[in-house]
Design a protein around this motif. Structure first.
Motif: not given
Length: 206
Positions: A89-110
């Protein structure tokens, strides 16, 4: 009730330049893996780790499958295949690298807004480790990839999946902590933004 996108934290690298596993490196007393889990806890569900262990987080992990190409693309292939096997049922996913502590807070949404594969970019370049991938698209590309061929790049994967780019103006949001000196710079970065512009990097206080 709106379903939140799945988020996978990429923590399967060798951390050669850091000299120790980057997931457990501490920034201001908090491990990088925990920073990202806290940062996106209200933005994504489930949150998984692409890693060899769960670092005591209790999160499910997806290990790289050795039959797939080495490197980041093999990791993405492994995630898409693993999700298909565990929870179709999980048709998609967002990835973020573990070494990126300032990843945009709206990353997943956008990145997930339009439902098609998408890759983050700033005003200078594309950042394909910050991306939204459709499982059906990735599994099709994986099936068509010839075993033993030279490992393709994430740029190749983005092109083959017809990923659109989603732009952010501030390149510092995509800064990676690869070396000890990067960690020192990140400490200074955090101190500076806490003094001068906390709303830009962090969620607004209640």
């Amino acid at each position: 009730m709106t379903m939140l996108p799945c988020l996978v934290i990429l923590a399967g690298g060798q951390s050669t330049r850091m000299g120790t596993d980057k997931a457990i490196v501490a920034l201001k007393g908090q491990r990088l893996v925990d920073i990202l889990i806290d940062r996106f806890a209200s933005k994504a569900s489930p949150i998984l780790l692409s890693a060899r262990q769960d670092y005591g987080t209790g999160l499910d992990i997806i290990r790289d499958n050795p039959v797939y190409p080495d490197g980041p693309v093999g990791g993405i292939f492994s995630i898409a295949a693993g999700l298909q096997d565990r929870n179709p049922s999980v048709a998609s996913f967002v990835t973020v690298p573990v070494d990126a502590p300032y990843a945009p807070i709206d990353l997943v949404e956008r990145l997930s807004a339009d439902g098609g594969c998408a890759v983050a970019q700033d005003e200078q370049r594309m950042h394909p480790t910050f991306a939204y991938w459709r499982c059906d698209t990735i599994n099709r590309l994986r099936t068509n990839h010839v075993p033993g061929e030279r490992a393709p790049s994430l740029q190749w994967l983005a092109k083959k999946s017809n990923a659109k780019t989603v732009a952010w103006k501030d390149s510092s949001l995509f800064a990676n902590i690869n070396r000890p000196q990067d960690l020192a710079a990140a400490e200074d970065h955090k101190n500076r933004h806490l003094r001068e512009a906390p709303v830009y990097l962090f969620a607004k206080p209640p």
